[in-house]
Design a protein around this motif. Structure first.
Motif: not given
Length: 133
Positions: A33-44, A56-63
């Motif tokens: 995922d190069t946008t960070s927007r799909h991390v949760m979906e892909l992980a599930r 440091h991406q669109h969505e903060d990595g810590r969040d």
């Protein structure tokens, strides 16, 4: 037996491409995922053994890390945080949130071998890593 999956999330396509190539070389299957927007979906969906997450991406990595560790479907995934800056406070926060490792870019040539071992691949063979029994 299917190879372990690694999820790579970084907003730099060249980094993602290089990591995906190295993942294949070491015997891992990668999703990216190069946008960070799909991390949760892909992980599930893919249930990766390891998630490589740029801080440091669109969505903060810590969040994203906090969300991954709070979600029952993803909390057991190992997470490696990537950062372009060595910052002890940020490193500490990431470990408090549940990160399994914190790597500073540029990472060395052993990085993906360490990822593969974290994913459960144990021994080296002439063609790369193979799963240990």
């Amino acid at each position: 037996m299917a190879s372990p999956v690694v999820l790579i999330s970084d907003d730099e396509p060249l980094v993602v491409s290089a990591l995906a190539r190295e993942a294949r070389r070491t015997g891992l299957t990668s999703v990216a995922d190069t946008t960070s927007r799909h991390v949760m979906e892909l992980a599930r969906r893919h249930r990766p053994a390891v998630i490589i997450l740029d801080i440091h991406q669109h969505e903060d990595g810590r969040d994203l890390l906090a969300q991954l560790k709070q979600d029952p479907q993803t909390r057991d995934c190992k997470v490696i945080i990537l950062s372009g800056v060595e910052d002890q406070f940020t490193r500490h926060v990431c470990f408090e949130l549940g990160a399994d490792a914190y790597e500073v870019k540029p990472f060395d040539h052993t990085f993906m071998t360490r990822v593969a071992r974290m994913a459960g691949l144990k021994s080296l063979s002439p063609g790369g890593l193979c799963s240990g029994a």
